[in-house]
Scaffold this motif. Sequence first.
Motif, short mmCIF file in Angstrom:
data_model
loop_
_atom_site.label_atom_id
_atom_site.label_comp_id
_atom_site.label_asym_id
_atom_site.label_seq_id
_atom_site.Cartn_x
_atom_site.Cartn_y
_atom_site.Cartn_z
N SER A 1 1.33 -1.40 0.54
CA SER A 1 -0.21 0.09 0.22
C SER A 1 1.04 1.24 -0.07
CB SER A 1 -1.01 -0.13 1.38
OG SER A 1 -0.36 0.02 2.28
N ASP A 2 -0.20 2.54 0.31
CA ASP A 2 0.82 3.33 0.32
C ASP A 2 2.43 3.43 1.67
OD1 ASP A 2 -0.20 4.07 -2.13
OD2 ASP A 2 -1.38 5.74 -0.82
N LEU A 3 1.91 2.37 2.56
CA LEU A 3 3.10 2.73 3.23
C LEU A 3 3.53 1.94 3.59
CD1 LEU A 3 -0.52 2.30 6.24
CD2 LEU A 3 1.24 4.82 5.40
N GLY A 4 3.77 0.58 2.75
CA GLY A 4 4.94 0.11 2.16
C GLY A 4 4.66 -1.99 2.24
N MET A 5 5.39 -2.45 2.81
CA MET A 5 5.28 -3.72 2.28
C MET A 5 5.00 -5.05 3.33
SD MET A 5 7.42 -4.19 -1.52
CE MET A 5 8.71 -3.44 -0.29
N ILE A 6 4.06 -5.78 2.79
CA ILE A 6 4.00 -6.80 3.96
C ILE A 6 3.66 -8.47 3.56
CG2 ILE A 6 1.69 -6.70 3.65
CD1 ILE A 6 1.67 -6.98 6.84
N ARG A 7 3.93 -8.85 4.46
CA ARG A 7 3.88 -10.38 3.73
C ARG A 7 3.77 -11.15 5.50
NH1 ARG A 7 6.98 -12.54 -0.42
NH2 ARG A 7 8.27 -11.00 -1.60
N ALA A 8 2.94 -12.35 5.27
CA ALA A 8 2.25 -13.68 5.89
C ALA A 8 1.39 -14.51 5.41
CB ALA A 8 0.72 -12.72 6.43
N ASN A 9 1.74 -15.53 6.44
CA ASN A 9 0.67 -16.66 5.88
C ASN A 9 -0.44 -16.81 6.52
OD1 ASN A 9 3.75 -17.93 5.37
ND2 ASN A 9 3.54 -18.11 7.08
N GLY A 10 -1.21 -15.79 6.02
CA GLY A 10 -2.49 -16.17 5.91
C GLY A 10 -3.81 -15.36 5.84
N LEU A 11 -4.24 -14.30 5.44
CA LEU A 11 -4.81 -12.78 5.00
C LEU A 11 -6.70 -13.04 5.75
CD1 LEU A 11 -5.05 -10.17 4.25
CD2 LEU A 11 -5.08 -10.98 2.09
N ARG A 12 -6.87 -12.32 5.99
CA ARG A 12 -8.49 -12.11 6.20
C ARG A 12 -9.51 -10.31 6.08
NH1 ARG A 12 -7.38 -16.29 7.20
NH2 ARG A 12 -7.92 -18.47 8.33
N ILE A 13 -9.33 -10.48 4.88
CA ILE A 13 -10.37 -9.11 4.27
C ILE A 13 -11.96 -9.18 4.85
CG2 ILE A 13 -10.76 -7.79 2.89
CD1 ILE A 13 -8.73 -8.53 1.37
N ARG A 14 -12.47 -8.09 5.46
CA ARG A 14 -14.22 -8.51 5.80
C ARG A 14 -14.17 -6.44 5.43
NH1 ARG A 14 -12.77 -10.61 11.36
NH2 ARG A 14 -12.44 -12.82 11.11
N ASP A 15 -15.54 -7.19 5.16
CA ASP A 15 -16.54 -5.96 4.85
C ASP A 15 -16.09 -5.26 3.66
OD1 ASP A 15 -18.56 -3.79 5.14
OD2 ASP A 15 -17.96 -3.03 6.73
N LYS A 16 -15.95 -5.94 3.20
CA LYS A 16 -15.19 -6.05 1.06
C LYS A 16 -14.09 -4.54 1.92
CE LYS A 16 -19.29 -6.20 -1.56
NZ LYS A 16 -19.86 -5.47 -2.76
N GLY A 17 -13.67 -5.37 2.53
CA GLY A 17 -11.94 -4.15 2.71
C GLY A 17 -12.26 -2.96 3.86
N ARG A 18 -12.78 -2.84 4.40
CA ARG A 18 -13.35 -1.94 5.46
C ARG A 18 -12.11 -3.23 6.65
NH1 ARG A 18 -18.90 -1.40 3.78
NH2 ARG A 18 -19.26 0.39 3.04
N VAL A 19 -12.07 -3.98 6.35
CA VAL A 19 -10.68 -4.69 7.61
C VAL A 19 -9.86 -5.83 6.88
CG1 VAL A 19 -11.61 -6.22 9.69
CG2 VAL A 19 -12.94 -3.96 9.11
N ILE A 20 -8.76 -5.67 7.10
CA ILE A 20 -7.63 -6.18 6.61
C ILE A 20 -6.65 -6.59 7.63
CG2 ILE A 20 -6.04 -6.69 4.75
CD1 ILE A 20 -7.06 -3.98 3.67
N ILE A 21 -6.31 -8.34 7.47
CA ILE A 21 -6.01 -9.02 8.77
C ILE A 21 -4.98 -9.34 8.26
CG2 ILE A 21 -6.02 -10.24 11.47
CD1 ILE A 21 -9.66 -9.27 11.40
N PHE A 22 -4.14 -9.10 8.51
CA PHE A 22 -3.45 -10.44 8.29
C PHE A 22 -2.63 -10.96 9.54
CE2 PHE A 22 -2.26 -7.04 5.08
CZ PHE A 22 -1.96 -7.65 3.81
N ILE A 23 -2.09 -12.46 9.16
CA ILE A 23 -1.94 -13.56 10.03
C ILE A 23 -1.20 -14.86 10.22
CG2 ILE A 23 -4.40 -13.75 10.68
CD1 ILE A 23 -4.68 -16.16 9.44
#
Length: 229
Positions: A193-215
């Motif tokens: 995103s504009d803030l930077g980069m991220i890597r993870a072994n799982g992802l949850r996106i809820r409410d059409k992108g209002r909530v993004i959780i990397f796990i």
Amino acid sequence: MAGGIEEAAEFSVSRHRRVTEFAPRNSEMALTTLTKRRRYVHFMKFVLPLLALGTVAVLVAWPQLAKRHVALPLTFSEVDTAEAALVMNNPRYRGTDAKDQPYVVTADRAIQDPQDKQQVTMDNVQADLTMNNGAWWSLTADTGLYHGGTKLLNLFGNINVYGDNGYQMHGTSAEVNLNTDELASDEKVWGQSDLGMIRANGLRIRDKGRVIIFINGVNTTILPGKKRG
């Protein structure tokens, strides 16, 4: 008068000769014919019972043969012909979620499951989700499995998720619930995103992108000079 007696005598002698000459021949022919007939009768006495026995055997065995024929399993090609799948080019599926927000799923090709008419396998999938406030998310993948009844879209291959806010995420497998606007993945994911980069072994996106959780093993890189809004 003497001449007449001689002629009668000659005729009698000639007739006697004919009887003498032909009688043996007629007897021989009759004997031969009788012998042939006896042989034919003996032959038929032997053959007819065999034919009758064979007919009875066929009649007795036929129901069993018929049952065996019916019980034979179909070959793969016969099953494939009987259960032919419906192939659709450039399909488009429209729907709305629980909040009456629209979504559209398109693909280059879709193959309908013969066992479940609501399930299709798709090539080069794209799903576009729009929220009532105008925000949107777009997802693409190499292949997808969509079920019209459950509104579940399983994505496989090269998955890309793009949002109108500039977020983008990538992975190899994910499940999208088009009714609840949720995306879940338990495989490696990466994004930026504009803030930077991220890597993870799982992802949850809820409410059409209002909530993004990397796990699971999250690793982030913050770009210099960038601040959270």
